[in-house]
Design a protein around this motif. Sequence first.
Motif, mmCIF file in Angstrom:
data_model
loop_
_atom_site.group_PDB
_atom_site.id
_atom_site.type_symbol
_atom_site.label_atom_id
_atom_site.label_comp_id
_atom_site.label_asym_id
_atom_site.label_seq_id
_atom_site.Cartn_x
_atom_site.Cartn_y
_atom_site.Cartn_z
ATOM 1 N N LEU A 1 -3.122 -8.028 -8.721
ATOM 2 C CA LEU A 1 -4.058 -6.903 -8.685
ATOM 3 C C LEU A 1 -3.292 -5.607 -8.496
ATOM 4 O O LEU A 1 -2.405 -5.516 -7.644
ATOM 5 C CB LEU A 1 -5.066 -7.079 -7.544
ATOM 6 N N SER A 2 -3.647 -4.611 -9.294
ATOM 7 C CA SER A 2 -3.028 -3.287 -9.183
ATOM 8 C C SER A 2 -4.132 -2.235 -9.218
ATOM 9 O O SER A 2 -4.967 -2.234 -10.133
ATOM 10 C CB SER A 2 -2.045 -3.062 -10.329
ATOM 11 N N VAL A 18 0.859 -1.184 0.000
ATOM 12 C CA VAL A 18 0.000 0.000 0.000
ATOM 13 C C VAL A 18 0.897 1.237 0.000
ATOM 14 O O VAL A 18 1.697 1.422 0.925
ATOM 15 C CB VAL A 18 -0.922 0.025 1.235
ATOM 16 N N ALA A 19 0.770 2.066 -1.028
ATOM 17 C CA ALA A 19 1.631 3.251 -1.161
ATOM 18 C C ALA A 19 0.758 4.492 -1.334
ATOM 19 O O ALA A 19 0.360 4.824 -2.454
ATOM 20 C CB ALA A 19 2.584 3.089 -2.335
ATOM 21 N N PRO A 20 0.434 5.200 -0.235
ATOM 22 C CA PRO A 20 -0.431 6.383 -0.345
ATOM 23 C C PRO A 20 0.247 7.582 -0.991
ATOM 24 O O PRO A 20 -0.425 8.558 -1.324
ATOM 25 C CB PRO A 20 -0.787 6.675 1.120
ATOM 26 N N MET A 21 1.568 7.524 -1.144
ATOM 27 C CA MET A 21 2.292 8.577 -1.864
ATOM 28 C C MET A 21 3.017 7.946 -3.041
ATOM 29 O O MET A 21 4.076 7.340 -2.880
ATOM 30 C CB MET A 21 3.283 9.277 -0.941
ATOM 31 N N ARG A 81 3.120 12.918 -18.948
ATOM 32 C CA ARG A 81 2.095 13.349 -17.996
ATOM 33 C C ARG A 81 2.532 12.871 -16.612
ATOM 34 O O ARG A 81 2.893 11.703 -16.438
ATOM 35 C CB ARG A 81 0.734 12.755 -18.355
ATOM 36 N N PHE A 82 2.496 13.773 -15.643
ATOM 37 C CA PHE A 82 2.841 13.402 -14.277
ATOM 38 C C PHE A 82 1.590 13.350 -13.419
ATOM 39 O O PHE A 82 0.708 14.208 -13.526
ATOM 40 C CB PHE A 82 3.828 14.401 -13.666
ATOM 41 N N GLU A 83 1.508 12.325 -12.576
ATOM 42 C CA GLU A 83 0.391 12.177 -11.655
ATOM 43 C C GLU A 83 0.933 11.901 -10.256
ATOM 44 O O GLU A 83 2.024 11.335 -10.094
ATOM 45 C CB GLU A 83 -0.529 11.026 -12.082
ATOM 46 N N LEU A 84 0.163 12.281 -9.258
ATOM 47 C CA LEU A 84 0.496 11.991 -7.867
ATOM 48 C C LEU A 84 -0.735 11.366 -7.233
ATOM 49 O O LEU A 84 -1.810 11.969 -7.229
ATOM 50 C CB LEU A 84 0.884 13.265 -7.119
ATOM 51 N N GLY A 85 -0.581 10.150 -6.721
ATOM 52 C CA GLY A 85 -1.750 9.467 -6.211
ATOM 53 C C GLY A 85 -1.415 8.381 -5.207
ATOM 54 O O GLY A 85 -0.365 8.410 -4.551
ATOM 55 N N ALA A 86 -2.320 7.411 -5.108
ATOM 56 C CA ALA A 86 -2.174 6.279 -4.194
ATOM 57 C C ALA A 86 -2.218 4.987 -4.993
ATOM 58 O O ALA A 86 -2.954 4.868 -5.979
ATOM 59 C CB ALA A 86 -3.280 6.288 -3.146
ATOM 60 N N SER A 87 -1.417 4.010 -4.552
ATOM 61 C CA SER A 87 -1.319 2.738 -5.261
ATOM 62 C C SER A 87 -1.456 1.574 -4.284
ATOM 63 O O SER A 87 -0.936 1.627 -3.170
ATOM 64 C CB SER A 87 0.024 2.648 -5.998
ATOM 65 N N ILE A 88 -2.161 0.537 -4.716
ATOM 66 C CA ILE A 88 -2.235 -0.722 -3.977
ATOM 67 C C ILE A 88 -1.914 -1.847 -4.962
ATOM 68 O O ILE A 88 -2.498 -1.912 -6.042
ATOM 69 C CB ILE A 88 -3.622 -0.961 -3.348
#
Length: 317
Positions: free
Chosen positions: A251-252, A192-195, A226-233
Amino acid sequence: MAKPAPQSLFINQKIIELNIIKPYIVVFLLLTNILFSQSNNPEKWKYSGNAVFLANQSSFSNWTSGGQSSISGTLKIDYNFNYEDNGWDWDTKLISNFGLNKISGSDFLKKTDDRIEINSVLGKKFNNDVIGNWSYSSFFNFQTQFAKGYRFGKDANGNPNRTEKSRFFSPATVQLGIGMYWKKSKDLWVNVAPMTGKLILVNRRFTENLNENQTYFGVKKGGNSRFELGASIRSFYKSEIFENITLENRLSLYSDYLDRPQNIDFDCTFNFVMKVNQYISTNLIFQFVYDDNEIRRVQIREVLGVGLNIDLSKIRV
């Protein structure tokens, strides 16, 4: 006051994107360096992998009920590096798939699969045993494809044609993130990567002729990134559900904080392997993909074929 030149704006945008993603690169490289400085003992490394060639074929001759002969083949190569020592876990998985299909009467070969992916997760367990299997983590993910992708259709005269829509490194996606890593074994883990910083790279030839309200994998007219900043699981699960039948699930999930965070990208793959013997298996693959920067519809892929398996565990990459 004079307006900045377009070239100056472009350079400034790239500097901002680099400065945002730079901390993630530094953290990942720093943790990797610490890991290697502690031990280079080869016994702490575990390697596993396999190559599978899937084939299916149908043939018709004077068949009154109708039908088209076809043949297809897919080569899948998976390789894993796993390191564990003194609370450190470093799990890296390399995935490469490429498949082609030929239908009688068709002018073109068509791809059935095309994927290059590197997924690497580095974790350090908490000193507090109450936390259990959780670790601090940083992760890196890279995805692109081998060959050109086409949209098939017909011209004004009814003749089949094709239009290029993607190629190697267009798109290419890089993700870097920090968060928490839960690992029970190499066959069951969740990160889990919220940043998470995400960079999408494309060839400008696909964006230079776009309309002002169009995008190509989220990249606007005339752009190449394109740059995005978000959360990844991300998660991985592998188990023998019945005798000689193995299920592997990847699963991503990803949400972009900066643009429509409620629209979550996902990539979910189910791979059923029905083992016949050491070298032969039947493989059934289901893949479901949603990319909010692409067609904004769920993409579904299914592959069924007989596979020839080669164990790559003894090969050191």
